[in-house]
Design a protein around this motif. Structure first.
Motif, short mmCIF file in Angstrom:
data_model
loop_
_atom_site.label_atom_id
_atom_site.label_comp_id
_atom_site.label_asym_id
_atom_site.label_seq_id
_atom_site.Cartn_x
_atom_site.Cartn_y
_atom_site.Cartn_z
N UNK A 88 0.85 -1.20 0.00
CA UNK A 88 0.00 0.00 0.00
C UNK A 88 0.87 1.24 0.00
N UNK A 89 0.26 2.36 -0.44
CA UNK A 89 0.97 3.63 -0.36
C UNK A 89 0.57 4.33 0.93
N UNK A 90 1.59 4.76 1.67
CA UNK A 90 1.35 5.40 2.96
C UNK A 90 1.56 6.91 2.81
N UNK A 91 0.67 7.68 3.46
CA UNK A 91 0.83 9.13 3.41
C UNK A 91 0.61 9.69 4.81
N UNK A 92 0.95 10.96 4.95
CA UNK A 92 0.73 11.67 6.20
C UNK A 92 -0.47 12.57 6.00
N UNK A 93 -1.54 12.34 6.79
CA UNK A 93 -2.78 13.06 6.52
C UNK A 93 -2.69 14.55 6.86
N UNK A 94 -1.70 14.94 7.66
CA UNK A 94 -1.59 16.36 7.97
C UNK A 94 -0.92 17.14 6.85
N UNK A 95 -0.17 16.44 6.00
CA UNK A 95 0.50 17.17 4.91
C UNK A 95 -0.11 16.87 3.55
N UNK A 96 -0.88 15.81 3.45
CA UNK A 96 -1.47 15.47 2.16
C UNK A 96 -2.97 15.70 2.23
N UNK A 97 -3.42 16.75 1.53
CA UNK A 97 -4.82 17.13 1.68
C UNK A 97 -5.77 16.21 0.94
N UNK A 98 -5.38 15.80 -0.27
CA UNK A 98 -6.29 14.98 -1.07
C UNK A 98 -5.62 13.68 -1.46
N UNK A 99 -5.56 12.74 -0.52
CA UNK A 99 -4.93 11.46 -0.88
C UNK A 99 -5.76 10.72 -1.92
#
Lengths: 326, 518
Positions: free
Chosen positions: A123-134
């Motif tokens: 899976x692709x992991x992101x940081x929700x505080x820096x990525x507004x529209x995953x």
């Protein structure tokens, strides 16, 4: 020679150990460090077997291929299903003798040689505080603006990178080259292994990293950091299984069998989540540690049998290489 | 021997060189023993060979070119803390790849310090990914080495020459032509060849900063052939290609090095009467500042992120540090046992072609050495039990070309300046080593030992192939921490690694630093 070494070891050890049988288990390098599952497994198994479990770590498949019949392993733990075809070809392994119906994998498992002990999805992991529209789907990932950057691993050097090219192959089939071409501008770079990629992600160099659906669990349960999320795609996620296998020529067949049985036990399975940060292969969801059942996991999983994986991986890697070399 | 008789013979050196060749040939024999006909070499491998050559030429060229002004400025100036600065500048060379890359990204990455500053002034950002990123990283790694090699050369010019030049009132340009240019001609080709070979065998840096598969190097293809396809014949074939490229580069470089007799001096402290003008001070200060900034800022980033993680470092990391330390000690001993006799032999010869033998260990790829020896050892004893000594020997072989490049000129200088005196006094053989060569090459030997030890501390190398879980090295333990999400603790371990490598280097090199010290 093995006897001589064993004798030397025993001579140095306390006399009380003199008749303790030894079970040699080959494992991946990460497995046996104190923050891996190895020490807990060793303690748990030794409490029941009246034996001495000894880990031997290194590069599993190349090592088995090099050693061949002379291998010192009794049991091998950690081969993923994407490479078990090659391991099977060595004819070093025998049947695991366990009941596959005890498994709680999202797919049916019929193999009687390699027994799954844990799994995870790419899976692709992101940081929700820096990525507004995953991205909410693989399509959306491909359609992201090019200034959103991801980092992936090289399928030629890393098992997670290999899983990614198989994932793209499973989702896009003949159109995999087009998918890679669409993804290419977002790929900031490719690293040799998972660690380097994940380091770039935690340092904020990239917006998303190729990892596993269970990665957020580490941050949640070990660090109380709830900002890391796995992007879940309805197209499905490629599924990775780690297995354990018994060596046919083992001098400790009973101990090896006891270990295979231990792998499916609740004791072993309940260690897997927080020691290996992955999902147990034989533990119903209700028995997962607290909070784990709430992890975002995909509804649909994609999987290639080891034979399919072995057959298509060269082509899948070549498609990837060609598209990213443009 | 075309020149005057010398007090020592080359026999020991020939034996040592024979051992090196044997170790590499044995590894290849081991692999060939097990190799089956593979799929052969395809377009992907050719493009890897092309890319490897292009980036290595750029990296080596830029590293030595940039090292010239930096080494010159450092050789001309005396300032407080210079010794420490020279040691620190050597640090990038011994950093594990993953640490160095994260350090570089902290400075030049998308959110790095440079882009922050550029953004603050409303300027467009820079991207580190691509061929230029690979070259930048390789310059970061190798500029320190080139600088130190040149600095050592500059310090070998007898102080009396500069005094004479000052008495004759020669302008700086003339001094450059008569004293410094011959020196550069003598050092640059060898240094460039050495760095070319290092860059040839790099792959994690090239992949990560190159941006992807278009930056595939031969070494990565070897790794893939071995790890994923288990195509031993392809791996062996690619290793031979790498060896041939490295060997040709080394031979060309070593043969074009002109033979210049070195004058004997009285070992006076160097004073540069020719570089006292204000503008010269300004230029040197600027160059030193720029060089130090480029090399030290990424290190600073590593230190800063390491400090926060230091408290989370588990006890096992310290145990691994101890293991790494004695592996480093063993590497130094092995290296000295090979390099000193070899240096004596090479120094006796008019041309340095034999030095290329030192390169074959480095260019043969540690992975191939490890696998080859594994195949040979496995029937007789458990390779896991000897993983640490094997690591030490591989590390010594990796460091050998650097050691030779450093020690040979010193030994040659000693023989040229005092060889005849030794003969006249009847001092020969071991006594000549004891009373002439060793004392006069002490500084170089210390520097070489320091490099070997530091490289060994930072090397992951073959240990990852077959490790005894209870006896791991520090880099391996650091990678394990990273693999278990302990990014902060891994940063702490990286800091320990950095400090330890520097300490090992400093302790060994101390004897050699007295010229550069303030």
């Amino acid at each position: 020679m093995r006897r001589t070494l064993l004798a030397t070891t025993l001579l140095c050890a306390a006399p009380a150990w003199a008749d303790t049988p030894v079970l040699t288990v080959y494992a991946g390098d990460y497995f046996t460090s104190e923050w891996g599952p190895g020490p807990m497994i060793e303690e748990g198994f030794e409490a029941t077997c009246g034996c001495d479990l000894q880990w031997s770590t290194g590069d599993l498949l190349p090592r088995l291929l090099l050693e061949g019949e002379r291998t010192k392993a009794d049991v091998v733990i950690g081969l993923t299903s994407d490479v078990t075809a090659r391991a099977r070809e060595t004819r070093l392994f025998t049947t695991h003798g366990q009941d596959n119906s005890e498994l709680t994998l999202p797919i049916d498992w019929t193999d009687d040689t390699f027994l799954p002990f844990n799994y995870g999805h790419t899976a692709f992991i992101y940081n929700e505080t820096t990525m507004e529209a995953p991205p909410a789907s693989f399509e959306a990932l491909l359609a992201m603006p090019d200034d959103v950057k991801i980092v992936i691993q090289d399928p030629r050097t890393s098992i997670s990178g290999l899983a990614l090219v198989l994932w793209v192959q499973a989702v896009y089939g003949d159109k995999a080259d087009e998918a890679w071409a669409a993804l290419a501008p977002k790929i900031l770079t490719v690293t040799k292994d998972w660690s380097a990629s994940y380091g770039m992600f935690t340092d904020g160099e990239v917006d998303m990293v190729l990892s596993y659906t269970t990665s957020p669990a580490y941050h949640m349960f070990a660090e109380e950091d709830f900002t890391k999320k796995a992007a879940i795609f309805p197209e499905g996620h490629y599924f990775m299984v780690e297995t354990v296998g018994k060596i046919a020529g083992t001098e400790q067949p009973e101990l090896a069998d006891a270990f295979m049985e231990y792998v499916l036990s609740g004791d072993f399975q309940s260690m897997i989540p927080t020691a290996n940060w992955s999902l147990p292969a034989a533990l119903p969801k209700e028995q997962w540690p607290e909070g784990w059942a709430e992890l975002s996991l995909p509804d649909k999983v994609l999987f290639y049998s080891e034979a399919e994986a072995a057959e298509i991986q060269d082509q899948a890697i070549e498609t990837w290489r060609a598209a990213l070399s443009q | 021997m075309a020149r005057s008789p010398q007090p020592v013979t080359g026999t020991g050196g020939k034996v040592a060189a024979g051992c090196v060749v044997a170790l590499v040939v044995l590894a290849f024999a081991g692999i060939t023993l097990r190799a089956e006909p593979g799929r052969g070499i395809g377009p992907a491998e050719w493009s890897a060979i092309r890319f490897t050559l292009v980036q290595a030429v750029w990296s080596a060229g830029l590293s030595v070119l940039l090292a010239v002004p930096l080494a010159r400025a450092l050789a001309r100036r005396r300032f407080a803390g210079q010794g420490i600065l020279v040691t620190l500048l050597g640090a990038p060379f011994i950093l594990p790849v993953i640490v160095a890359v994260l350090g570089l990204l902290a400075i030049f990455g998308r959110n790095g310090w440079v882009n922050e500053v550029l953004g603050f002034f409303g300027l467009p950002g820079i991207s580190i990914y691509g061929l230029h990123g690979v070259v930048l990283a390789h310059v970061f790694f190798n500029l320190p080495l080139a600088t130190r090699l040149l600095l050592q050369g500059w310090q070998s010019i007898p102080a009396e020459r500069f005094r004479l030049a000052a008495q004759l009132n020669l302008p700086p340009a003339m001094i450059f032509r008569t004293l410094e240019l011959p020196l550069l001609k003598r050092i640059l080709p060898g240094a460039a060849a050495l760095i070319f070979v290092i860059c040839l065998t790099s792959f994690a840096v090239a992949l990560t900063l190159g941006g992807g598969p278009r930056s595939t190097t031969i070494e990565l293809a070897i790794y893939q052939a071995f790890r994923f396809n288990f195509d031993l014949s392809l791996a062996a074939f690619l290793s031979v290609i790498q060896l041939v490229i490295a060997g040709s580069a080394a031979l060309i470089a070593l043969w074009i090095i002109p033979e210049i007799p070195q004058g004997a001096g009285m070992d006076r402290r160097l004073t540069r009467w020719d570089a006292r003008a204000g503008w010269q001070r300004m230029t040197d200060a600027t160059i030193i500042t720029l060089g130090a900034g480029f090399l030290l800022l990424p290190l600073l980033a590593v230190v800063l992120s390491g400090l926060t993680g230091l408290s989370e470092v588990p006890l096992s990391v310290w145990r691994a540090a101890w293991t790494s330390l004695w592996v480093a000690g063993l590497s130094i001993l092995v290296m000295l046992a090979i390099a000193l006799p070899m240096a004596g032999w090479i120094a006796l010869r008019a041309r340095g072609g034999a030095e290329a033998i030192g390169l074959i260990g480095l260019s043969a790829s540690p992975l191939m050495l490890g696998v080859g020896w594994f195949i040979l050892l496995n029937p007789v004893l458990d390779p896991v039990r000897v993983s640490l000594p094997v690591t030490a020997v591989v590390n010594a072989l990796m460091a050998l070309p650097f050691a030779l490049r450093i020690i040979v000129p010193a030994v040659r200088g000693a023989l040229e300046s005092h060889g005849r005196l030794c003969i006249a006094l009847g001092i020969r053989g071991f006594a000549a080593w004891r009373w002439l060569i060793l004392p006069r090459s002490m500084a170089a030997t210390g520097f070489a030992a320091g490099l070997t030890g530091a490289l060994s501390v930072g090397d992951l190398g073959v240990i990852a192939l077959f490790a005894d879980p209870d006896r791991t090295t520090l880099p391996l333990q650091m990678y394990r921490l990273m693999g278990a999400y302990r990014v902060e603790a891994a940063a702490g371990a990286a800091l320990i690694l950095l400090v330890m490598a520097l300490a090992v280097f400093w302790v060994c090199d101390r004897g050699g630093r007295w010229h550069a010290a303030a």
